[in-house]
Each structure stands twice: as C-alpha cells, then as structure tokens.
Design a protein around this motif. Structure first.
Motif, PDB file in Angstrom:
ATOM      1  N   ASN A 398       0.836  -1.195   0.000  1.00  0.00           N
ATOM      2  CA  ASN A 398       0.000   0.000   0.000  1.00  0.00           C
ATOM      3  C   ASN A 398       0.872   1.246   0.000  1.00  0.00           C
ATOM      4  OD1 ASN A 398       0.723   0.593   2.736  1.00  0.00           O
ATOM      5  ND2 ASN A 398      -0.799  -0.890   3.434  1.00  0.00           N
ATOM      6  N   GLY A 400       0.655   3.854   2.025  1.00  0.00           N
ATOM      7  CA  GLY A 400       1.021   4.315   3.354  1.00  0.00           C
ATOM      8  C   GLY A 400       2.343   3.759   3.828  1.00  0.00           C
ATOM      9  N   THR A 438      -9.249   3.608  -7.541  1.00  0.00           N
ATOM     10  CA  THR A 438     -10.435   4.290  -7.006  1.00  0.00           C
ATOM     11  C   THR A 438     -11.516   4.476  -8.068  1.00  0.00           C
ATOM     12  OG1 THR A 438      -9.627   6.510  -7.540  1.00  0.00           O
ATOM     13  CG2 THR A 438      -8.970   5.577  -5.409  1.00  0.00           C
ATOM     14  N   ARG A 480      -0.328  13.246   0.606  1.00  0.00           N
ATOM     15  CA  ARG A 480      -1.388  12.565   1.369  1.00  0.00           C
ATOM     16  C   ARG A 480      -2.708  13.333   1.262  1.00  0.00           C
ATOM     17  NH1 ARG A 480       0.048   8.500   5.038  1.00  0.00           N
ATOM     18  NH2 ARG A 480       2.294   8.150   5.284  1.00  0.00           N
ATOM     19  N   ARG A 481      -2.634  14.663   1.278  1.00  0.00           N
ATOM     20  CA  ARG A 481      -3.861  15.449   1.148  1.00  0.00           C
ATOM     21  C   ARG A 481      -4.501  15.216  -0.217  1.00  0.00           C
ATOM     22  NH1 ARG A 481      -0.881  19.507   4.016  1.00  0.00           N
ATOM     23  NH2 ARG A 481      -0.271  20.467   2.039  1.00  0.00           N
ATOM     24  N   ASP A 484      -6.072  11.769  -0.294  1.00  0.00           N
ATOM     25  CA  ASP A 484      -7.307  11.760   0.470  1.00  0.00           C
ATOM     26  C   ASP A 484      -8.437  12.429  -0.306  1.00  0.00           C
ATOM     27  OD1 ASP A 484      -8.697  11.307   3.112  1.00  0.00           O
ATOM     28  OD2 ASP A 484      -8.912  13.491   2.956  1.00  0.00           O
ATOM     29  N   GLY A 487      -9.952  10.040  -2.793  1.00  0.00           N
ATOM     30  CA  GLY A 487     -10.536   8.831  -2.224  1.00  0.00           C
ATOM     31  C   GLY A 487      -9.592   7.669  -2.047  1.00  0.00           C
ATOM     32  N   VAL A 488      -8.283   7.903  -2.046  1.00  0.00           N
ATOM     33  CA  VAL A 488      -7.313   6.826  -1.825  1.00  0.00           C
ATOM     34  C   VAL A 488      -7.066   6.670  -0.329  1.00  0.00           C
ATOM     35  CG1 VAL A 488      -4.940   6.066  -2.166  1.00  0.00           C
ATOM     36  CG2 VAL A 488      -6.191   7.127  -4.050  1.00  0.00           C
ATOM     37  N   ARG A 489      -7.322   5.476   0.176  1.00  0.00           N
ATOM     38  CA  ARG A 489      -6.988   5.157   1.550  1.00  0.00           C
ATOM     39  C   ARG A 489      -5.620   4.498   1.555  1.00  0.00           C
ATOM     40  NH1 ARG A 489     -12.749   2.730   3.882  1.00  0.00           N
ATOM     41  NH2 ARG A 489     -13.991   4.632   3.468  1.00  0.00           N
ATOM     42  N   THR A 490      -4.661   5.202   2.111  1.00  0.00           N
ATOM     43  CA  THR A 490      -3.271   4.740   2.000  1.00  0.00           C
ATOM     44  C   THR A 490      -2.997   3.426   2.677  1.00  0.00           C
ATOM     45  OG1 THR A 490      -2.682   6.071   3.954  1.00  0.00           O
ATOM     46  CG2 THR A 490      -2.423   7.118   1.780  1.00  0.00           C
ATOM     47  N   ALA A 491      -3.878   2.989   3.554  1.00  0.00           N
ATOM     48  CA  ALA A 491      -3.656   1.710   4.245  1.00  0.00           C
ATOM     49  C   ALA A 491      -4.215   0.533   3.460  1.00  0.00           C
ATOM     50  CB  ALA A 491      -4.277   1.741   5.640  1.00  0.00           C
ATOM     51  N   GLU A 492      -5.016   0.800   2.415  1.00  0.00           N
ATOM     52  CA  GLU A 492      -5.628  -0.298   1.669  1.00  0.00           C
ATOM     53  C   GLU A 492      -4.620  -0.865   0.657  1.00  0.00           C
ATOM     54  OE1 GLU A 492      -9.205   0.879  -0.173  1.00  0.00           O
ATOM     55  OE2 GLU A 492     -10.348   0.987   1.702  1.00  0.00           O
TER      56      GLU A 492
END
Length: 496
Positions: A398, A400, A438, A480-481, A484, A487-492
């Motif tokens: 991922n 993150g 996404t 990261r902003r 976000d 719609g990207v969740r960095t942990a997925e």
C-alpha cells in the motif's frame, strides 16, 4: 554511403558554366574527386594482383629448394590466400538497402506526380523509386534492378515519414528539391561508380553500422571475417577524404540547381524540420519505447507525430505562425492510404530501434490500458518487493507503508539500492495504481510528456511534483492530502 544533399546554402567552389550555359556549382570538382576515388580503386586492384603474382612466382621458385625454400613457398601461398580472401570479401559483400517502406506509384500517384513535376522543373532525371523511412531525414541512394536480364542502377528517393505527415505539400516539395536535384550527379557514371566502391568498402568495414541487422553467421567464422574487414578499413581510410569532398561538391551541385525553386517555402520547411525532429524524438522515447519494451508497438506513429507536433507548435512562441500553415493541405494527403503506410512505418520503426522481435500492434486508444497501466503496476511491484527485501519480512502493498518509510528518512538510496530518481519513478507508479483503483483517475497519453494520470474531466494530475516533494524533501503531507481528496486510503492494499 548515402547520397546526401546539403539542403540550403551551397558550401563549395565558384559556380561554373557547363553544357547549356547553366550555372552549376561543384560539377567539375565532383567528377574530379570521383575519378580520384576510382584511381585509388584501380591502384588497390593492381597492387593486390601484382602482390599475388609475385608471391606465387616466389612460391614456385622456392618450392623444392630445401627446407627453407619450402617454408618460404608455404608462407607465400598463405599470403596469397589472404589477399584472395580479402578480394573475395570485397567482391561478395552487399550493403543492404536502408530500411524503408516502398511507395509504388499506384499507392501514391499524386506524390509521384509531384516528384515528376519537381524533376521536370529542375531539369534532372526523375528518381526510379520512392521509399518512406521512419527517420527525420531524406536522401538518395542507389538501388539495384534488372532490365532485360541486365543489372542496372536505380536511383531511390528515401523520404522521412515525419516530414511526409507534418509538412504541407508545398513545404515538402521545396524541402525535397535539392534532394531530387541530386539525381543528376547520381546519373554521372564516374560518381556512381565511386559511390558504389565506397559503399562496398563501408559495408565490409562496418557491417553493423547500417540500420539493417546483418544476416546471422557462425561464430567460428569471426577470425576469417576480420581479414577482409581489416583490408577494407585501410582502403576506406585512404578513400574517405576524396569521397567526402566529392559528396560535398555533389551537395553544392544539387543545392545550386534547386536554390531558385520555392526558396521562401524552403525556409519555412527548414523551420518545421527542427520542430519535427524534436517531436519525433520525444514520441519515440516517451511513448514508443515503453511499448517496444513490452513486446508491442504503436501502430500509428505518424498520427502520434502530428498530434505531438501540433501540441509542440502551440506551446512555441511562434504558435500563431505555425498554426496558420495547418490550414494548408498536408503532404500525407498525397497518399491513397496514409493509414496503411503509417502502420508499415510504425512496424519498421520497431524493427529498427528495438531489440525484441515478437511484437503486437497497439492502437493509441488502447495504449493506456495495454502499455501505461501494466508498466505502472510492474514498477509498483518492484518497489514493494524491494521494500520487503529491505525490511526482511513481507508487508502490505500500500501507499502508506512506502510513504512512512520515505518520511522517516530511511535514506534516499533506500530501499534496496534505489537512487532518488528511480525511487521517484517507482513511487509515482505506486501512487498512480492506487489512484486508478479508485475509479476516479485513469492513465492517459500526453503526446509530449508520455504517460500521465488524469481525472474524469481529462485534467492532468501533478503526481510527479507531489511525489518528488515527498522523496526529495521527506514531506509527504501534500501528497497525502491529494490522495485523500481523490478517495485513496493509504492503508488499503493495491492491486498489483
């Protein structure tokens, strides 16, 4: 050696009055240089035959006169064999024709008509054949043909495909005028023979210089091939000065003949030649090469050239001037089936510039899904695998995890020996994959910049700038902003 023509200002001696009272620059000088080249050829032939004869006579006299005489006779025979082998190499070698797509009259009657009218205006012979090559260049070369069973020389006009697609009809005619004018010196028997000799030497001395792969040969023959190659290089060094001067005189000859024909349009065409070269180079390196590396090839490179050069001209400070000419008829309209010729040239470009032989055509509409996205996912996989190897234990694939590693300042060369530039390239690929997953972003083609990431409205995202700030400054907050926001969740996990 190609029959090149310097398009533009002649760079030779004073104009002279020749048959018909015409002022032609370099004609007498070119013929004189050609005769000098032929004298060198004759001299080399006489020396080789004389040396072989002397060696054979010496061998005959030395044979049977004791051990020393036998040794000398064997040495003489061996040296004679070396001379004969070198001569055979020169006799049998054939320089392959330049890689180009034939353009017969039935495929482009208007284009051939333009060349015929141009030759008539210049009062020079019409080229026997026309071919199209995937290069930003145009030239004449001698080809072979048979007429009633007899071999005869044919003059071949090779036209660069980017010129044919980008230039207007009048511009191409003006640009080709000095090239077509070169058919007159090409028909001169001394110049033709001198060129044939130099091409033969060059083909033997530099078999891998031509953009046509030579036929495969057995490795054990390499030492045998070095002998005629070494002789050819020596002869080429002796001939080169006269041959190059001859070609400069020929270029001046042709340029002088064409200088009063379409001079204004030729100046405009010259401006477009530089633009065409820049756009062609960027298209090859940023869009064609990635496809070639995957075993595919874009099947409409010339359409891409037009799009790239249109974009490049719009960015130029002379955009208004360049844009006005686009209303004129493009030279590609002179072909009956430009799409077919484009496909042939595109395949030929892959054969010339790339190494992989097995390729599949890909259209520009499918290029993002078949080339860009697979490359991004392959680079993202390499990055994740390198991070796993660096950590010593597998981790989630991922964004993150990678950003955390970068932010913590584990080293610009980390992971696994990545330098900052390569690290940035692979992180861009990882971020792009996450954004594509996404459904809000998609890969797209930028004709000048290559692969880009765009939103649904077609607006290009500045992923390179955001990733560069994260990698170089260890500041991943802007990235990261942005992630976000789309719609990207960095942990997925990312689909690799």
């Amino acid at each position: 050696m190609r029959a090149r023509v310097v398009i533009g200002r002649a760079e030779s001696s004073d104009p002279r009055i020749v048959d018909g009272g015409e002022r032609v620059t370099g004609a007498a000088e070119a013929r004189a240089r050609a005769r000098s080249v032929l004298r060198l050829r004759t001299g080399a032939t006489v020396c080789a035959v004389g040396a072989a004869a002397l060696l054979l006579v010496g061998a005959a006299r030395s044979a049977g006169s004791g051990g020393a005489g036998t040794v000398l006779a064997v040495a003489a025979v061996v040296l004679t064999g070396v001379l004969v082998w070198a001569a055979l190499g020169l006799l049998l070698v054939r320089r392959p024709a330049s890689a180009a797509v034939p353009l017969p009259r039935e495929a482009a009657p208007e284009f051939h008509g333009m060349i015929r009218e141009l030759a008539a205006d210049l009062r020079v012979p019409e080229p026997d054949e026309v071919r199209v090559c995937p290069e930003c260049d145009s030239w004449l070369e001698q080809g072979g043909g048979r007429w009633f069973g007899l071999r005869r020389r044919r003059t071949v006009l090779v036209v660069g495909a980017p010129f044919l697609w980008w230039l207007r009809v009048g511009e191409l005619r003006a640009l080709l005028a000095p090239v077509v004018a070169g058919t007159e010196p090409s028909a001169d028997p001394h110049i033709a023979a001198a060129r044939a000799w130099v091409r033969r030497l060059d083909a033997l001395a530099h078999p891998y210089a031509a953009r046509v792969r030579p036929a495969k040969v057995a490795p054990w023959t390499a030492p045998l091939r070095r002998v005629p190659r070494a002789f050819a290089r020596q002869l080429l060094d002796l001939t080169r000065g006269q041959a190059e001067t001859m070609e400069r005189d020929v270029a001046a000859w042709a340029s002088t003949r064409a200088q009063d024909l379409d001079a204004v349009l030729r100046a405009t065409a010259h401006e477009q030649v530089g633009l065409a070269y820049a756009g062609w180079d960027r298209l090859l390196t940023r869009l064609a090469a990635p496809a070639w590396n995957l075993g595919s090839y874009p099947d409409a490179l010339m359409a891409g050239v037009v799009a790239a050069l249109t974009e490049l001209s719009q960015r130029d400070r002379l955009a208004d001037v360049f844009g006005a000419r686009l209303a004129d008829r493009p030279a590609s309209d002179l072909l009956l089936s430009p799409e077919r010729v484009d496909a042939q040239v595109s395949r030929l470009a892959a054969d010339i510039f790339a190494d992989r032989a097995s390729r599949q055509p890909v259209g520009w509409a499918d290029y993002p899904s078949r080339v860009i996205e697979p490359i991004w996912r392959a680079r993202a996989t390499v990055l994740v695998d390198a991070l796993d190897a660096s950590d010593g234990r597998p981790g989630p694939a991922n964004v993150g995890r990678v950003l955390d590693r970068i932010r913590d300042g584990a080293g610009t060369g980390d992971p696994s020996g990545f330098d900052p530039e390569r690290m940035t390239e692979h992180v861009i690929a990882l971020v792009a994959c996450a954004a594509v997953d996404t459904g809000r972003m998609r890969p797209a083609v930028d004709w000048l910049d290559g692969a880009v990431l765009v939103d649904q409205s077609g607006r290009v995202a500045d992923v390179a700038g955001l990733v560069g700030q994260a990698v170089d400054d260890h500041d991943d907050r802007p990235l990261r902003r942005w992630l976000d926001g789309i719609g990207v969740r960095t942990a997925e996990p990312i689909r690799l």
